[in-house]
Design a protein around this motif. Structure first.
Motif: not given
Lengths: 113, 113
Positions: A104-113, A13-17, A79-83
């Motif tokens: 535990x689950x395997x996880x979700x890897x979130x990358x914020x650009x 995702x990108x910042x702000x999303x 909300x309003x994603x930050x780096x």
């Protein structure tokens, strides 16, 4: 018995999303907890839901929220994603009545650009 | 508040060596103590647990004893294998029914043949 599943596994995702992550607990489990894992801060507790009610909450800003449905599936929203929100988000489920044995689950890897 | 202090890594050992990973904690009351293991690209798996003083948790050759007098829960294994290479996390929950886990920083273990 199927384990804890998380979707999606990867997100960019990108910042702000905003973003929504999903977690399906082990069948019969009523408690779902969320954790954020980063290299700098390690594993930090976000919140826990039990029978559709938030039962515990960590020290994260209000941009982080969650909910649990009647079938115990849970979602978390940022909300309003930050780096700095780039992280592995782990979901864990438990019956909520035993000695806190969480799966535990395997996880979700979130990358914020 | 609660905290877990864990031996800094990384730790590199030869196959069949003896393993100790130190863990000490600070908590009010009588916490439950856990060791979790994380293999590359996966979520956390519960390795062993202890819910009261002097309990010994054990699994897959790993052991840890709940020492209230020294507030410690050190992980040991008599003979490590290459397949034990992973990141190990010590954790506590501060009361029965509280799903919130407080984690240590993790110790990366590498076993060389």
């Amino acid at each position: 018995k199927a384990g804890v599943t998380q979707t999606p596994r990867y997100l960019i995702k990108t910042r702000g999303q905003q973003v929504t992550l999903s977690c399906s607990p082990i069948s019969g489990h009523r408690s779902v907890s969320w954790y954020q894992q980063t290299p700098g801060q390690g594993l930090q507790f976000l919140f826990e839901y039990f029978s559709e009610t938030q039962r515990n909450k960590g020290n994260f800003p209000g941009r982080f929220s969650g909910r649990q449905f009647s079938n115990s599936r849970s979602e978390m929203n940022v909300s309003t994603l930050e780096l700095g929100d780039s992280a592995l988000y782990l979901c864990a489920s438990s019956s909520g009545t035993t000695y806190n044995e969480q799966f535990f689950g395997p996880g979700t890897r979130l990358t914020v650009l | 508040g609660n905290s877990v202090t864990q031996m800094e890594g990384p730790v590199t050992l030869s196959e069949e060596a003896f393993l100790t990973i130190n863990c000490t904690y600070t908590a009010t009351g009588y916490p439950s103590l856990f060791w979790y293991v994380q293999y590359p690209g996966e979520g956390l798996q519960l390795l062993l647990k202890a819910t009261k003083a002097d309990d010994k948790g054990s699994n897959k050759g790993f052991e840890a004893t709940y020492r209230k007098e020294t507030t410690s829960f050190h992980l040991e294994k008599g003979s490590v294998q290459v397949s034990d290479s992973a990141v190990y996390f010590c954790a506590l929950s501060d009361r029965f029914g509280n799903e919130k886990l407080t984690f240590g920083t993790g110790t990366r273990l590498t076993i060389i043949p």
